[in-house]
Design a protein around this motif. Structure first.
Motif, PDB file in Angstrom:
ATOM      1  N   ASP A 245      54.562  -7.810 -45.465  1.00 23.42           N
ATOM      2  CA  ASP A 245      54.728  -8.298 -44.096  1.00 23.42           C
ATOM      3  C   ASP A 245      55.970  -9.170 -43.944  1.00 23.42           C
ATOM      4  O   ASP A 245      56.445  -9.374 -42.827  1.00 23.42           O
TER       5      ASP A 245
ATOM      6  N   GLN B 212      42.624 -16.251 -47.481  1.00 29.16           N
ATOM      7  CA  GLN B 212      43.777 -16.914 -46.872  1.00 29.16           C
ATOM      8  C   GLN B 212      43.316 -17.604 -45.593  1.00 29.16           C
ATOM      9  O   GLN B 212      43.275 -17.013 -44.526  1.00 29.16           O
TER      10      GLN B 212
ATOM     11  N   LEU C 131      44.055 -17.523 -32.662  1.00 32.67           N
ATOM     12  CA  LEU C 131      44.573 -17.094 -33.967  1.00 32.67           C
ATOM     13  C   LEU C 131      44.076 -15.700 -34.326  1.00 32.67           C
ATOM     14  O   LEU C 131      44.831 -14.874 -34.859  1.00 32.67           O
TER      15      LEU C 131
ATOM     16  N   THR D  42      46.842 -12.231 -35.098  1.00 32.48           N
ATOM     17  CA  THR D  42      47.022 -12.207 -36.550  1.00 32.48           C
ATOM     18  C   THR D  42      48.297 -11.485 -36.975  1.00 32.48           C
ATOM     19  O   THR D  42      48.783 -11.685 -38.089  1.00 32.48           O
TER      20      THR D  42
ATOM     21  N   ILE E 131      43.320 -20.801 -42.702  1.00 29.65           N
ATOM     22  CA  ILE E 131      44.276 -21.575 -41.905  1.00 29.65           C
ATOM     23  C   ILE E 131      43.690 -22.954 -41.644  1.00 29.65           C
ATOM     24  O   ILE E 131      42.518 -23.078 -41.280  1.00 29.65           O
TER      25      ILE E 131
ATOM     26  N   TRP F 148      50.470 -11.757 -44.110  1.00 32.65           N
ATOM     27  CA  TRP F 148      49.277 -11.816 -44.951  1.00 32.65           C
ATOM     28  C   TRP F 148      49.526 -11.257 -46.344  1.00 32.65           C
ATOM     29  O   TRP F 148      48.765 -11.525 -47.264  1.00 32.65           O
TER      30      TRP F 148
ATOM     31  N   ASN G 220      41.758 -14.082 -40.182  1.00 31.75           N
ATOM     32  CA  ASN G 220      41.827 -12.632 -40.413  1.00 31.75           C
ATOM     33  C   ASN G 220      40.718 -12.245 -41.384  1.00 31.75           C
ATOM     34  O   ASN G 220      40.781 -12.586 -42.572  1.00 31.75           O
TER      35      ASN G 220
ATOM     36  N   PHE H 159      51.438 -13.462 -38.397  1.00 29.91           N
ATOM     37  CA  PHE H 159      51.403 -14.080 -39.717  1.00 29.91           C
ATOM     38  C   PHE H 159      51.693 -13.039 -40.798  1.00 29.91           C
ATOM     39  O   PHE H 159      51.428 -11.846 -40.614  1.00 29.91           O
TER      40      PHE H 159
END
Length: 270
Positions: free
Chosen positions: A175, A142, A162, A166, A144, A171, A136, A169
């Protein structure tokens, strides 16, 4: 019934099947009704000299299954034999009057696969160089982690998957809204006879207090925490510094743990 891959040679002791009284429940909660229950004499033959070294009576539950094994030995039988199995190397060891004996699998697929997997392991330098990706771009810090031993084509496809998903996930704290309360709700089974404990307030320095307030505000906005007007159980928050210098928030639930009922057989004995 016998497990051919481990060289088990059984002879029937109770030839007639006994009707089962309960169904078998699998790990995925599927149930199967057994055909019956039968007793067999389990004979263990040493691979080196092909001599009979152990024999015992085992009760088998007969089921219809498409497994590649003809029989599966449970923990009760393994404990009775004092046997130690290894699925990786395809063998089983057990004590006998003649000493420790070993039975090997006729197929070495498991051991060969383990060796091939070890040979395919990428070097530590390769893992550190190519295992972190940015999925992202809005949150470049952040990252992965993916396998460093993947091919370039696989890495490219994985990055695209991915990046296009997004939304699955979390973030930021907002969320992590969790499961709606009307679907699932967890409640602590505290002993009602225990008097609620209100811990004495522990003061913090200004820096920690400001960080803690901001962290709690994030959790409240994400609907993870909610304000309570009239508290019964009150526990102090505890801040622990992480390796990167930031803080991690915990709560001192010592008093609530004392009031919670304990399992008669806690893990791993339950």
């Amino acid at each position: 019934m016998y497990e051919h891959c481990f060289g088990l040679l059984p002879g029937a002791i109770r030839t007639k099947l006994i009707a089962p009284s309960t169904a078998l429940l699998g790990f995925s909660e599927e149930s199967a009704w057994p055909i019956g229950i039968i007793e067999l004499e389990l004979e263990l033959v040493d691979d080196d000299n092909k001599e009979l070294v152990r024999s015992t009576i085992v009760e088998f539950v007969v089921v219809r299954s498409y497994l590649k094994y003809n029989a599966l030995l449970g923990r009760t039988t393994l404990q009775k034999l004092a046997a130690i199995p290894s699925t990786v190397y395809g063998l089983i060891k057990f004590p006998t009057p003649l000493g420790i004996k070993m039975i090997r699998s006729e197929t070495q697929d498991a051991s060969v696969a383990a060796v091939e997997q070890a040979e395919k392991q990428p070097s530590e330098e390769e893992q550190l160089r190519s295992c972190m990706i940015i999925a992202n771009p809005r949150y470049p810090d952040q990252k992965i982690k993916i396998g460093g031993g993947l091919s370039d084509e696989t890495k490219f496809k994985l990055r695209n998957i991915l990046a296009s998903n997004t939304y699955v996930f979390a973030w930021k704290e907002a969320d992590m809204t969790g499961v709606p309360r009307e679907i699932a709700k967890h409640k602590l089974n505290a002993n009602p006879s225990m008097t609620p404990v209100c811990q004495k307030k522990c003061g913090m320095v200004l820096e920690r207090s400001e960080w803690l307030k901001a962290e709690v505000d994030k959790l409240v906005k994400a609907n993870i925490l909610r304000e309570v007007r009239y508290q019964t159980w009150v526990a102090n928050p505890v801040l622990v510094k992480k390796l990167d210098g930031s803080w991690r928030m915990y709560v001192d639930f010592t008093d609530i743990n004392k009031a919670s009922p304990k399992d008669n057989y806690p893990l791993p004995k339950m």
